[in-house]
Design an enzyme around this catalytic site. Sequence first.
Site, PDB file in Angstrom:
ATOM      1  CE  LYS A  18      -2.844   2.636   3.202  1.00 11.23           C
ATOM      2  NZ  LYS A  18      -4.050   2.842   2.384  1.00 11.23           N
ATOM      3  CD  GLU A 603     -18.633  -7.682   2.372  1.00 14.09           C
ATOM      4  OE1 GLU A 603     -17.993  -7.902   3.386  1.00 14.09           O
ATOM      5  OE2 GLU A 603     -18.610  -6.610   1.740  1.00 14.09           O
ATOM      6  CB  CYS A 642     -20.326   0.514  -1.221  1.00 15.13           C
ATOM      7  SG  CYS A 642     -19.774   1.556   0.119  1.00 15.13           S
ATOM      8  CG  HIS A 693     -14.213   3.900  -5.319  1.00 14.70           C
ATOM      9  ND1 HIS A 693     -15.508   4.146  -5.690  1.00 14.70           N
ATOM     10  CD2 HIS A 693     -14.272   3.287  -4.124  1.00 14.70           C
ATOM     11  CE1 HIS A 693     -16.318   3.674  -4.762  1.00 14.70           C
ATOM     12  NE2 HIS A 693     -15.600   3.151  -3.801  1.00 14.70           N
TER      13      HIS A 693
HETATM   14  N1  GLN Z   1     -20.469   7.382   5.852  1.00 18.02           N
HETATM   15  C1  GLN Z   1     -19.349   6.651   5.381  1.00 18.02           C
HETATM   16  C2  GLN Z   1     -18.322   7.569   4.759  1.00 18.02           C
HETATM   17  O1  GLN Z   1     -18.688   8.523   4.174  1.00 18.02           O
HETATM   18  C3  GLN Z   1     -19.759   5.607   4.379  1.00 18.02           C
HETATM   19  C4  GLN Z   1     -18.579   4.830   3.897  1.00 18.02           C
HETATM   20  C5  GLN Z   1     -18.903   3.709   2.975  1.00 18.02           C
HETATM   21  O2  GLN Z   1     -19.974   3.609   2.426  1.00 18.02           O
HETATM   22  N2  GLN Z   1     -17.979   2.825   2.764  1.00 18.02           N
HETATM   23  O3  GLN Z   1     -17.140   7.313   4.808  1.00 18.02           O
HETATM   24 ZN    ZN Z   2     -20.023   3.699   0.168  1.00 23.96          ZN
END
Ligand code: GLN
Ligand code: ZN
Length: 751
Positions: A18, A603, A642, A693
Site C-alpha cells: 500500500k 456482502e 456501496c 474511488h
Molecule cells: N459514511 C461513510 C463515509 O462517508 C460511508 C462509507 C462507505 O460507504 N464505505 O465514509
Molecule cells: Zn459507500
Amino acid sequence: MNTSVIGYPRIGKDRELKFESEKFFRGEIGEGELLLTAKNIRKSDWESQQKAGITYISSNDFSFYDNVLDTAFIFNIIPQRYKDLNLSDLGTYFAMARGYQGDHGNVKALAMKKWFNTNYHYLVPEIDDDTEIKLTGTKPVDEFLEAKALGIDTKVAVTGPFTFLKLARFTGAKKIADVSDSLTSEYVKLVSVLASKGAGYIEFDEPYLVRDLSSDDIALFNEIYSKILSNKNGAKIFLQTYFGDIRDIYTQVTALDFDGIGLDFIEGRKTSELIAENGFPEGRILFAGLVNGKNIWRNNYKKTLETLKGINASDIVLSTSCSLLHVPYSLESETGLAEDYKKHFAFAEEKLTELNEIASLFDKDYNSDPDFIKNQALFEGRVNSEDKEVKHAVASIKDEDYVRLPVFGEREKIQKEALKLPLFPTTTIGSFPQTSDVRKNRQDYKKGNITSEEYVAFNKKKIAECIKLQEQIGLDVIVHGEFERNDMVEYFGENLNGFVFTEKAWVQSYGTRNVKPPIIWGDISRKAPITVEWSKYAKSCTDKPVKGMLTGPVTILNWSFPREDISIKESILQIALAIRDEVLDLEANGINIIQIDEAALREKLPLRKSDWYSEYLDFAIPAFRLVHSKVKPETQIHTHMCYSEFTDIIPAIDAMDADVITFEASRSDLQILDSLKENNFKTEVGPGVYDIHSPRVPSVEEIVAALTKMRAKIEDSKLWVNPDCGLKTRGNEETVKSLTNLVAAAKQIRG
Ligand code: GLN
Ligand code: ZN
C-alpha cells in the site's frame, strides 16, 4: 498427508505494498522501487509457507491490484482508451485500476465489484468487439521462475477462463460464445509456456462454479476444459473452487481429466454429501478445503479430522477453504492482545501451522497426541462473555418493533414540509478527506500524547471548518465529516461492548485499500452515546440541516470477523438494538436527518438464489428496520450502500423502509435506474453522480449528463445529488473541485 494453500496475503506484513504503491502514484518513487517491494513481499510470503512445510504453495497469487485485472492484462484485454494513454505497462495497468488524469489523457477506471461473498473487490474486465485476445503478459511465468530461483517449486494459480468470462462485461455486440474459443486457446498457450519453463502444476481458480449454473454455463465449462485438458503439455492441471459447493456441476467436473480438484468444505454445505453420493474419481487428488480462509477462529481439529476420515477418496490433500488473502498475516504482530484471546485465533501464518498439525495428526492415532489435546481444550474452555440483559432484549423483540409508522408516502410529505429542501437536494455520503493531521490527532490521542480535551478541540475545529466549507460550496444537507473515525465499523465496534480489536490485522479490500475488521467476541451492547456530541456540535455550527451518521447492524457484522458459536442473525439483532439506542439519542438531540450506512448489506447475500431470503434477507432487512422504526415521522432516515448491485433484490432494499438511499452508480453506467423504475421503487434515491474511488475531478457537464439520464427514470421529487461514497480517501483539493462542480450541476438542472 500433504497440504496446500490456495493463495496468501500479499499486502506485506506492514502494508508495504500500500505505502509504496501510494508513493509511486504520487511520483515519489519510480517503478523499479515498487517492483522491488513487490518482489520482497513475494519472497517473504513464499518463505513463510515453505518454512511451515506446505506441500503445494501458489505463485501468481500476488497482485499489484487485483488478480482478475492481472488476467485481463496478460491476455491483452485492455480497452483502447487505456492503450491510447501510451503509458508504461504498469502505468496502463494502474490506469485501468484507478483511472487516469494527467498529461497523457483523462479516463475513468474499470468498474469494480465485490468478489463473491467477500469484502475484496475485483476489477470488471471489459471485452468489446475489437478486443484482440492474445497472451502478451508474462506475470505467471515470471513469478513461477522467481519462486523457483528461490528454491521453491510452486503451483501456478491463475483465474480460470470460465470465471473470467462470467465476470467480464461485454460492451459491444460480442458475447461469451464469440470469444470463449479464442480465450481458451490463449490459456492453452499459457499452459504450454508454463510447462516449457518447468511448471509441473497449474491451478485454475473457478469460484464461479459455486453459483447457480445454467445448462449453457455447464456446456461452456465443458467446452473450455475439454480443450485445456487435452493440451496439458505434461503439466498437472488442478481445478480449484471456493466460497461454496459445486452441486450444479459436480458430476461433470469429476468426469473431466483434472489431476486434482479443490472443494470447499467450510462454506460448501453439500460438499461432503456430493462426494458420498457420487464418489470421487480414482487417481486424482482431492484438495479438501477445511481450514477456513475467511474467518480467524482456531480450527476445531476433532471436527476436521472426523470430516477427513469420512471422505471416500484415495488421495486427499488438506487445503485452505479459499485464499488466505481474506485473513491478516500473523498473530505475532498483535502484541497488545491478551493470550486468552489470542489462543482462540488463527491468522494466515497460524493457519499454516494448523494445516501442518492436522495433516500429521491424520496419519496417526491422534486422540492422545499433545497437539490434539491442546486444540480440544480451546473448544471446551471457551466461554464468551455472555450478557443476560442483551439475550433478554433480543428475545423480547416483537413483530411491531420491525415496523415504522406512518407509511412511507405520508412520511415523505411530512418531511418535505419540515425540511424545505430544494429540488434535487445536494449532500455527501459522510466522510471528508482524512488528511494526515486528522489521522495524527487520533493517533496522538490513542497513544496518550494529547489529552482528551485537546483531541476533542481539534476535531471540533475540523468539524467547524468542514461545515463552513460545505456552506461555501453550497451543499444542502451538511455532514460533520467523520474526523473521529478510523473506519466506519471499527469506530462503532470500539464504542460497543463485545468486540475485540487488533493492531495490525489488515486485510485487503481493494487495491491499496486495506481494512482491519474487529472481532466479535461476545454479546453486543452500547456502552454510552457514541456520535451524539459530534453531531450536536456540528448542528450548532450551521442553520442548514445536519445529517447524523451511523453504521448499520448488517454492515457492522459483515465487516467484522463474526462469532461461530451463535448465529449471524442473533449477532445482527444484538447490534441492531445497540444502534437503535443511538438513533433515538440523535433524534432526541435535534438531529432530524440520520443516515444509517449499510455499505456491506449485499456482502453476505448467499451466492445461490434459492438461499437469498431464507438464509439472509429474511433477517437482515428486518434488522435494519428495527434500528429506525421508533423515530418520529418528520425524522428522515437515509441509508447508503456501496455499489448498485442490488438490481435483483430491489424489493428487499425498498423494504428497508428508509426515506432516502444513496448508492454507487457512476461506474456501472446507471443500469440500476431501469430496475428501480420497473419495480416502482418508493424510496428517494441519490445514485452517485461521480466516482470517489479515483482522484479524477468530474466536470459540470459530465454530472449534468449523468443527472439528465437519471431524470429520465426517476421522478424529480425523488432525486438526490451526491457523490457515490464517502470522501475520506480523497485529497482536499480534488474534493472541493468535485463538490463545487456537483453543486453547480444541481443548480443548472434546477434552473
Ligand atoms: N459514511 C461513510 C463515509 O462517508 C460511508 C462509507 C462507505 O460507504 N464505505 O465514509
Ligand atoms: Zn459507500
